[in-house]
Structure formats: C-alpha cells, structure tokens
Design a protein around this motif. Structure first.
Motif, PDB file in Angstrom:
ATOM      1  N   ASN A  83     -58.808  32.417  32.702  1.00  0.00           N
ATOM      2  CA  ASN A  83     -57.868  33.396  32.242  1.00  0.00           C
ATOM      3  C   ASN A  83     -56.952  32.407  31.613  1.00  0.00           C
ATOM      4  O   ASN A  83     -56.520  31.283  31.771  1.00  0.00           O
ATOM      5  N   LEU A  84     -56.763  33.016  30.307  1.00  0.00           N
ATOM      6  CA  LEU A  84     -55.701  32.100  29.378  1.00  0.00           C
ATOM      7  C   LEU A  84     -54.474  33.006  29.118  1.00  0.00           C
ATOM      8  O   LEU A  84     -54.441  34.125  29.169  1.00  0.00           O
ATOM      9  N   PHE A  85     -53.359  32.168  29.051  1.00  0.00           N
ATOM     10  CA  PHE A  85     -52.009  32.950  28.735  1.00  0.00           C
ATOM     11  C   PHE A  85     -51.505  31.984  27.864  1.00  0.00           C
ATOM     12  O   PHE A  85     -51.271  30.700  28.187  1.00  0.00           O
ATOM     13  N   ALA A  86     -50.744  32.357  26.762  1.00  0.00           N
ATOM     14  CA  ALA A  86     -49.686  31.612  25.994  1.00  0.00           C
ATOM     15  C   ALA A  86     -48.264  32.143  25.630  1.00  0.00           C
ATOM     16  O   ALA A  86     -48.463  33.412  25.443  1.00  0.00           O
ATOM     17  N   ILE A  87     -47.403  31.132  25.576  1.00  0.00           N
ATOM     18  CA  ILE A  87     -46.042  31.822  25.355  1.00  0.00           C
ATOM     19  C   ILE A  87     -45.427  30.744  24.715  1.00  0.00           C
ATOM     20  O   ILE A  87     -45.461  29.557  24.636  1.00  0.00           O
ATOM     21  N   THR A  88     -44.588  31.300  23.385  1.00  0.00           N
ATOM     22  CA  THR A  88     -43.979  30.397  22.575  1.00  0.00           C
ATOM     23  C   THR A  88     -42.608  29.999  23.231  1.00  0.00           C
ATOM     24  O   THR A  88     -41.953  30.828  23.894  1.00  0.00           O
ATOM     25  N   GLU A  89     -42.216  28.797  22.806  1.00  0.00           N
ATOM     26  CA  GLU A  89     -40.870  28.156  22.939  1.00  0.00           C
ATOM     27  C   GLU A  89     -40.481  28.192  24.459  1.00  0.00           C
ATOM     28  O   GLU A  89     -40.089  27.173  24.958  1.00  0.00           O
ATOM     29  N   GLU A  90     -40.364  29.520  25.177  1.00  0.00           N
ATOM     30  CA  GLU A  90     -39.839  29.438  26.569  1.00  0.00           C
ATOM     31  C   GLU A  90     -40.806  28.583  27.176  1.00  0.00           C
ATOM     32  O   GLU A  90     -42.157  28.525  26.898  1.00  0.00           O
ATOM     33  N   GLY A  91     -40.537  27.937  28.403  1.00  0.00           N
ATOM     34  CA  GLY A  91     -41.305  27.173  29.231  1.00  0.00           C
ATOM     35  C   GLY A  91     -42.283  28.273  29.893  1.00  0.00           C
ATOM     36  O   GLY A  91     -42.291  29.434  29.581  1.00  0.00           O
ATOM     37  N   CYS A 137     -55.317  25.884  37.990  1.00  0.00           N
ATOM     38  CA  CYS A 137     -54.698  26.227  36.669  1.00  0.00           C
ATOM     39  C   CYS A 137     -53.893  24.827  36.511  1.00  0.00           C
ATOM     40  O   CYS A 137     -53.412  24.016  36.960  1.00  0.00           O
ATOM     41  N   GLY A 138     -53.868  24.802  35.124  1.00  0.00           N
ATOM     42  CA  GLY A 138     -53.158  23.708  34.455  1.00  0.00           C
ATOM     43  C   GLY A 138     -52.292  24.446  33.377  1.00  0.00           C
ATOM     44  O   GLY A 138     -52.665  25.407  32.750  1.00  0.00           O
ATOM     45  N   SER A 139     -51.354  23.541  32.988  1.00  0.00           N
ATOM     46  CA  SER A 139     -50.476  24.125  31.634  1.00  0.00           C
ATOM     47  C   SER A 139     -50.211  22.708  30.888  1.00  0.00           C
ATOM     48  O   SER A 139     -50.013  21.841  31.242  1.00  0.00           O
ATOM     49  N   HIS A 140     -50.023  23.169  29.479  1.00  0.00           N
ATOM     50  CA  HIS A 140     -49.625  22.009  28.661  1.00  0.00           C
ATOM     51  C   HIS A 140     -48.759  22.512  27.533  1.00  0.00           C
ATOM     52  O   HIS A 140     -49.088  23.634  27.027  1.00  0.00           O
ATOM     53  N   PHE A 141     -48.213  22.025  27.204  1.00  0.00           N
ATOM     54  CA  PHE A 141     -47.013  22.251  25.982  1.00  0.00           C
ATOM     55  C   PHE A 141     -47.802  21.699  24.761  1.00  0.00           C
ATOM     56  O   PHE A 141     -48.108  20.535  24.535  1.00  0.00           O
ATOM     57  N   CYS A 142     -48.085  22.536  23.908  1.00  0.00           N
ATOM     58  CA  CYS A 142     -48.859  22.480  22.534  1.00  0.00           C
ATOM     59  C   CYS A 142     -48.073  22.519  21.401  1.00  0.00           C
ATOM     60  O   CYS A 142     -47.580  23.585  21.086  1.00  0.00           O
ATOM     61  N   GLU A 143     -47.625  21.500  20.653  1.00  0.00           N
ATOM     62  CA  GLU A 143     -46.731  21.604  19.430  1.00  0.00           C
ATOM     63  C   GLU A 143     -47.803  22.301  18.181  1.00  0.00           C
ATOM     64  O   GLU A 143     -47.288  23.279  17.639  1.00  0.00           O
ATOM     65  N   LYS A 144     -49.097  22.110  18.486  1.00  0.00           N
ATOM     66  CA  LYS A 144     -50.054  22.959  17.539  1.00  0.00           C
ATOM     67  C   LYS A 144     -51.085  23.348  18.669  1.00  0.00           C
ATOM     68  O   LYS A 144     -51.796  22.495  19.333  1.00  0.00           O
ATOM     69  N   LEU A 145     -51.243  24.710  18.577  1.00  0.00           N
ATOM     70  CA  LEU A 145     -52.492  25.261  19.359  1.00  0.00           C
ATOM     71  C   LEU A 145     -53.400  25.862  18.360  1.00  0.00           C
ATOM     72  O   LEU A 145     -53.231  26.688  17.668  1.00  0.00           O
ATOM     73  N   GLN A 146     -54.537  25.096  18.338  1.00  0.00           N
ATOM     74  CA  GLN A 146     -55.747  25.355  17.539  1.00  0.00           C
ATOM     75  C   GLN A 146     -55.972  26.546  17.354  1.00  0.00           C
ATOM     76  O   GLN A 146     -56.419  27.174  18.613  1.00  0.00           O
ATOM     77  N   GLY A 147     -56.134  27.342  16.365  1.00  0.00           N
ATOM     78  CA  GLY A 147     -56.540  28.914  16.433  1.00  0.00           C
ATOM     79  C   GLY A 147     -55.317  29.806  16.285  1.00  0.00           C
ATOM     80  O   GLY A 147     -55.545  30.996  16.243  1.00  0.00           O
ATOM     81  N   VAL A 148     -54.103  29.145  16.276  1.00  0.00           N
ATOM     82  CA  VAL A 148     -52.971  30.237  16.256  1.00  0.00           C
ATOM     83  C   VAL A 148     -51.916  29.368  15.354  1.00  0.00           C
ATOM     84  O   VAL A 148     -51.817  28.125  15.326  1.00  0.00           O
ATOM     85  N   GLU A 149     -51.247  30.262  14.591  1.00  0.00           N
ATOM     86  CA  GLU A 149     -50.484  29.742  13.559  1.00  0.00           C
ATOM     87  C   GLU A 149     -48.861  29.297  14.040  1.00  0.00           C
ATOM     88  O   GLU A 149     -48.476  28.430  13.649  1.00  0.00           O
ATOM     89  N   GLU A 150     -48.370  30.052  15.085  1.00  0.00           N
ATOM     90  CA  GLU A 150     -47.363  29.711  15.686  1.00  0.00           C
ATOM     91  C   GLU A 150     -47.297  28.247  16.262  1.00  0.00           C
ATOM     92  O   GLU A 150     -48.221  27.752  16.576  1.00  0.00           O
ATOM     93  N   ILE A 151     -46.233  27.558  16.249  1.00  0.00           N
ATOM     94  CA  ILE A 151     -46.123  26.267  16.754  1.00  0.00           C
ATOM     95  C   ILE A 151     -45.224  26.365  18.163  1.00  0.00           C
ATOM     96  O   ILE A 151     -44.712  27.395  18.274  1.00  0.00           O
ATOM     97  N   ASN A 152     -45.335  25.073  18.745  1.00  0.00           N
ATOM     98  CA  ASN A 152     -44.543  24.941  19.987  1.00  0.00           C
ATOM     99  C   ASN A 152     -44.893  26.161  21.137  1.00  0.00           C
ATOM    100  O   ASN A 152     -44.111  26.863  21.575  1.00  0.00           O
ATOM    101  N   ILE A 153     -46.197  25.989  21.601  1.00  0.00           N
ATOM    102  CA  ILE A 153     -46.567  27.086  22.577  1.00  0.00           C
ATOM    103  C   ILE A 153     -47.223  26.289  23.819  1.00  0.00           C
ATOM    104  O   ILE A 153     -47.585  25.199  23.694  1.00  0.00           O
ATOM    105  N   GLN A 154     -46.722  27.005  24.827  1.00  0.00           N
ATOM    106  CA  GLN A 154     -47.014  26.641  26.327  1.00  0.00           C
ATOM    107  C   GLN A 154     -48.183  27.596  26.721  1.00  0.00           C
ATOM    108  O   GLN A 154     -48.297  28.593  26.717  1.00  0.00           O
ATOM    109  N   LEU A 155     -49.527  26.460  27.196  1.00  0.00           N
ATOM    110  CA  LEU A 155     -50.623  27.161  27.401  1.00  0.00           C
ATOM    111  C   LEU A 155     -50.813  27.116  28.727  1.00  0.00           C
ATOM    112  O   LEU A 155     -50.874  26.129  29.450  1.00  0.00           O
TER     113      LEU A 155
END
Ligand SMILES: *[C@@H]1O[C@H](CO)[C@@H](O)[C@H](O)[C@H]1NC(C)=O
Length: 228
Positions: A83-91, A137-155
């Motif tokens: 399962n995946l989840f992504a959220i911008t800017e917020e932790g 589970c693992g989480s990482h802060f991605c300045e660029k998330l491949q496949g998504v235009e938005e930047i700074n995403i927590q995956l």
C-alpha cells in the motif's frame, strides 16, 4: 494465483516538512496498532482475522523502495502486498494514511467480493486481509517523486506478508470473531494471535487499542485527491 495491483491514491495537503522523512518508532507503532484496530472492527465481523505484527525485514524493504521516490508499485516486490500513500509538504500523517486506506470499505461489497465501479478498494482489502500477519513500512521525503508533478512529497510504503488481494477471494471470512482461527492461535481483541506472544517487539506495551490514537483521525482539508 493472481495478485491484483490496486490503483494509487495521492493526497495533497498543506503544512510543513520533516527533514528525511523516516518513520519514528511512534509512527511504526501507530501503523501496527491502527491496522489491528481496523482489523478487529471489520463489519460484518471476521471469523479468521489474524493479528498483524511488525516485521523489520519488510520495513527495511519498504524503506529502501520509498527512498527511490517513485509513485507506483514496486515491480520487485515479489510476493509481498503493498500500500502506498503520499502527502505534500506536511510530514507523514500515519492516522490520515490509514483513514484514507480504510475509507475504501464504503465501496467494497464483501458478500459479492466486488468494488463499486470507478472506485478503489485494494488498500482496504489489503488492510483487512485476514491471512496477512506481517507488516513493515518505510517513509521517505522526496523533493521529486517520479510520476508526480508536485514537489516535496512524503511517501509512505507498507509491505505485507503473506500478500492480500488475491483475485476473486474475499479478504476475510465472515463469522463470530476468532471462530476460525488457525490451530495454535489464540483469540485476543477479536483477532487470532500467534503464540507464544502476539505482543512481541514493537507491539510491546501497546495495550491501548482504541485509545488516544482515534482522536487523531481527523481529516485536514484536502486540496486534491487524484487517482493514478
Ligand atoms: C452486495 O452484493 C450482493 C450480491 O450481488 C447483493 O445482493 C447485495 O445487495 C450487495 N450489498 C450491498 C450493500 O450493495
């Protein structure tokens, strides 16, 4: 046996970012606790729902994939659910991620084992897949998330063993809780727990299922929910 790959949900919210985005021990505990809470509370009730426990190997696997910053399922996941989840800017917001996955139950018909047309149910069915008993589970802060235009995403990536979402199968068997536990398992909080101890490792000291965490299940206002 076919494992279906559920579509993905991306949520974009506004707030602040944590530096590298690794999960804290509290967040790991919350992930296990909330999975087990939702699993214990399925409706109609489950006769064969196993207790889930944290698995460090799965967690390392999930984290390594999160660090690749790709929005899409891990093609190398093998026989692991995901399962995946992504959220911008917020932790990372673990209760929110769990709530979003769990919310799909509204679109799932257990007796028919079907999902409403145009809806996603795969995150929910993995969450409540009775035979899945290990999560990491693992989480990482991605300045660029491949496949998504938005930047700074927590995956957030969660992997599961054994994997759920086996095509044509129901996530669990309806019935009196624990009435169909495998032999050697005992009933605890409506879940079938493996002996000797269901409360090993990360789960130790987590006796507050249904406690304070529930208060965190408030949804911040969503800016956008997209389907990929
Ligand atoms: C679920 O599917 C069954 C079988 O198709 C149907 O009879 C039932 O009404 C459905 N339940 C809901 C809540 O839609």
């Amino acid at each position: 046996m076919h494992i279906s790959c559920s579509p993905l949900l991306l949520l974009l919210l506004a707030a602040t970012v944590s530096p590298n985005g690794a999960l804290s021990d509290d967040e790991k505990r919350a992930l296990v606790e909330l999975h087990n809470l939702y699993r214990a509370q399925v409706s109609p009730p489950a006769a064969d729902m196993l207790h889930m426990r944290w698995d460090e190997e799965l967690a390392a696997f999930a984290k390594a994939y999160a660090q690749q910053c790709v929005w899409g399922h891990n093609k190398e996941r093998g026989r692991r659910g995901e399962n995946l989840f992504a959220i911008t800017e917020e932790g990372m917001d673990v209760p929110l991620a769990m709530e979003e996955w769990h919310h799909e139950r509204e679109h799932y018909n257990l007796s028919a084992a079907t999902c409403d047309q145009g809806q996603m149910c795969g995150h929910y069915t993995q969450l409540v897949w009775a035979k899945t008993e290990r999560i990491g589970c693992g989480s990482h802060f991605c300045e660029k998330l491949q496949g998504v235009e938005e930047i700074n995403i927590q995956l957030l990536v969660c992997n599961y063993e054994p994997p759920g979402n086996v095509k044509g199968k129901r996530p669990y068997q309806e019935g009196t809780p624990c009435s169909l536990c495998p032999s050697g398992y005992r009933c605890e909080n409506s879940l079938c727990g493996a002996e000797p101890s269901v409360n090993s490792g990360l789960n130790s000291g987590l006796g507050h299922i249904g406690g304070p965490l529930l208060g965190l299940l408030l949804l911040p206002s969503l800016v956008l929910a997209g389907i990929f």
